[in-house]
Design a protein around this motif. Structure first.
Motif, PDB file in Angstrom:
ATOM      1  N   ALA A 116      23.581  55.311  34.726  1.00 26.55           N
ATOM      2  CA  ALA A 116      24.910  55.116  35.301  1.00 26.55           C
ATOM      3  C   ALA A 116      26.007  55.599  34.366  1.00 26.55           C
ATOM      4  N   LEU A 117      25.913  55.289  33.096  1.00 24.83           N
ATOM      5  CA  LEU A 117      26.944  55.726  32.157  1.00 24.83           C
ATOM      6  C   LEU A 117      27.019  57.248  32.087  1.00 24.83           C
ATOM      7  N   GLU A 118      25.866  57.873  31.990  1.00 27.53           N
ATOM      8  CA  GLU A 118      25.829  59.334  31.911  1.00 27.53           C
ATOM      9  C   GLU A 118      26.366  59.963  33.198  1.00 27.53           C
ATOM     10  N   THR A 119      26.027  59.366  34.337  1.00 29.19           N
ATOM     11  CA  THR A 119      26.511  59.899  35.609  1.00 29.19           C
ATOM     12  C   THR A 119      28.021  59.778  35.715  1.00 29.19           C
ATOM     13  N   ALA A 120      28.555  58.639  35.291  1.00 34.36           N
ATOM     14  CA  ALA A 120      30.004  58.438  35.352  1.00 34.36           C
ATOM     15  C   ALA A 120      30.733  59.471  34.503  1.00 34.36           C
ATOM     16  N   ALA A 166      30.144  57.026  26.232  1.00 33.24           N
ATOM     17  CA  ALA A 166      29.339  57.942  27.043  1.00 33.24           C
ATOM     18  C   ALA A 166      30.121  59.164  27.486  1.00 33.24           C
ATOM     19  N   GLY A 167      31.450  59.128  27.335  1.00 34.32           N
ATOM     20  CA  GLY A 167      32.261  60.285  27.700  1.00 34.32           C
ATOM     21  C   GLY A 167      33.249  60.062  28.824  1.00 34.32           C
ATOM     22  N   VAL A 168      33.380  58.820  29.324  1.00 32.20           N
ATOM     23  CA  VAL A 168      34.372  58.519  30.358  1.00 32.20           C
ATOM     24  C   VAL A 168      35.738  58.385  29.679  1.00 32.20           C
ATOM     25  N   PRO A 169      36.756  59.114  30.125  1.00 32.36           N
ATOM     26  CA  PRO A 169      38.076  58.984  29.501  1.00 32.36           C
ATOM     27  C   PRO A 169      38.616  57.561  29.650  1.00 32.36           C
ATOM     28  N   ARG A 170      39.224  57.067  28.599  1.00 33.65           N
ATOM     29  CA  ARG A 170      39.771  55.713  28.626  1.00 33.65           C
ATOM     30  C   ARG A 170      40.730  55.522  29.797  1.00 33.65           C
ATOM     31  N   GLU A 171      41.537  56.533  30.076  1.00 35.36           N
ATOM     32  CA  GLU A 171      42.541  56.406  31.130  1.00 35.36           C
ATOM     33  C   GLU A 171      41.947  56.399  32.536  1.00 35.36           C
ATOM     34  N   SER A 172      40.639  56.628  32.643  1.00 35.43           N
ATOM     35  CA  SER A 172      39.974  56.617  33.944  1.00 35.43           C
ATOM     36  C   SER A 172      39.328  55.273  34.266  1.00 35.43           C
TER      37      SER A 172
END
Length: 268
Positions: A116-120, A166-172
Motif C-alpha cells: 500500500a505504501l509503495e502504491t500510494a 515511502a515517497g508520498v509528498p507531505r502536502e498530499s
C-alpha cells in the motif's frame, strides 16, 4: 461582511449492499451515478466512492467484486468537475480508481496492506490515513485504550511518517481520527473534544461522524436515517475545531449549516 471559509464537504456514495446507513440504496452503477450527481447539485465539494462496507461486523469482498462496483461509478462521475475519492483498503482497487479519475485514496487501514505504501507513492494522489483499532469485522467487540487521544495521535503521525518515507509528498496527506472505528462512545467523544489538538499536527483533518452509532447511543437508539441532528452537531463542532473536510451523507443540510455558522462567525 466577509465570511470565513467553511470546511469542504465530501458526499458519500456507497456502492454496497450492506453499508450501515444506506446499504443497497445505490447498489448499481446507474443509481450510484445519479446519487453522486444529486450530491453535487446539493453542494458537495468532493465525492467519496466506496464498494466495500466498513461498518462494524462487515465482511470483506474480493478485489474483483470491489472493482466491478466502483470503477464504472468513478468513470461516470469523472467528468463532473468535482474531485473524487476512492474509499478502499486495497492497493489494486486504489490503482484502478485513480486511473479511472479519482484523485484521493481514502484508506481506513492507513496504508497498512501489503504494497500500500509503495502504491500510494507511485500513484502520486492525495492520501487520507485513518485510525482504526482492529478490523471492521471485530473492531467494536471490545475496544480498549489507555489514552485514546494520545494513541490515535501517535498512530496517525507514525503512518504519515511511513508514507512520507515511502515517497508520498507531505502536502498530499490527510488524517482522520476514525470516529466509530474501534471506539466506544467515550472514546469517540474524547476524540471529538480533542479535534483542535489533532488539527494542529500539521496535516489537514478529514472528519467523518455522519449518522454514526454514537449519535444513537446519546439519543434513544435512533435509527441511522434519523440521526441528522446529531450529524450536524458533530459537523459544526468539527468545523469550529479546524477540520478541513467533513464526510457526510446529508450534503445539502450540512452545507447550509456550515454556511450559517461561518456567516455568524464573520459578523461584525
Amino acid at each position: 461582511m466577509t465570511q470565513r471559509p467553511r470546511p469542504l464537504v465530501m458526499g458519500i456514495v456507497n456502492v454496497t449492499p450492506d453499508s450501515f446507513s444506506d446499504g443497497g440504496q445505490h447498489f448499481d452503477a446507474a443509481r450510484a451515478i445519479v446519487h453522486g450527481r444529486g450530491l453535487i447539485a446539493a453542494g458537495a465539494d468532493w465525492l467519496d466512492i466506496g464498494g466495500e462496507s466498513t461498518r462494524p461486523g462487515a465482511q470483506p469482498v474480493s478485489e474483483a467484486e470491489e472493482l466491478k462496483r466502483v470503477v464504472p461509478v468513478i468513470e461516470g462521475l469523472a467528468g463532473t468537475g468535482i474531485p473524487l475519492s476512492i474509499d478502499t483498503m486495497k492497493p489494486g482497487v486504489a490503482r484502478a480508481a485513480i486511473s479511472a479519475g479519482a484523485s484521493l485514496w481514502n484508506d481506513v487501514n492507513a496504508l497498512r496492506a501489503d504494497d500500500a505504501l509503495e502504491t500510494a507513492a507511485e500513484l502520486g494522489c492525495q492520501i487520507c490515513l485513518m485510525h482504526m483499532q482492529g478490523a471492521p469485522q471485530t473492531m467494536q467487540a471490545d475496544p480498549v485504550y489507555e489514552d485514546v487521544v494520545a494513541e490515535v495521535e501517535t498512530f496517525l503521525l507514525a503512518r504519515a511518517e511511513a508514507a512520507i518515507e515511502a515517497g508520498v509528498p507531505r502536502e498530499s496527506i490527510w488524517l482522520d481520527p476514525g470516529i466509530g472505528f474501534g471506539k466506544t462512545l467515550t472514546h469517540n467523544l474524547a476524540l471529538m473534544a480533542a479535534l483542535p489538538r489533532l488539527a494542529g499536527l500539521g496535516f489537514p483533518v478529514l472528519f467523518g461522524a455522519s449518522r454514526k452509532r454514537f449519535i444513537a447511543a446519546l439519543n434513544g437508539d435512533a435509527p441511522a436515517d434519523q440521526r441528522l441532528g446529531g450529524s450536524l452537531a458533530a459537523a459544526l463542532h468539527a468545523a469550529r475545531s479546524g477540520a478541513r473536510m467533513i464526510r457526510v451523507h446529508d450534503v445539502r443540510e450540512t452545507v447550509q449549516a456550515l454556511k450559517i455558522q461561518a456567516a455568524i462567525a464573520s459578523a461584525p
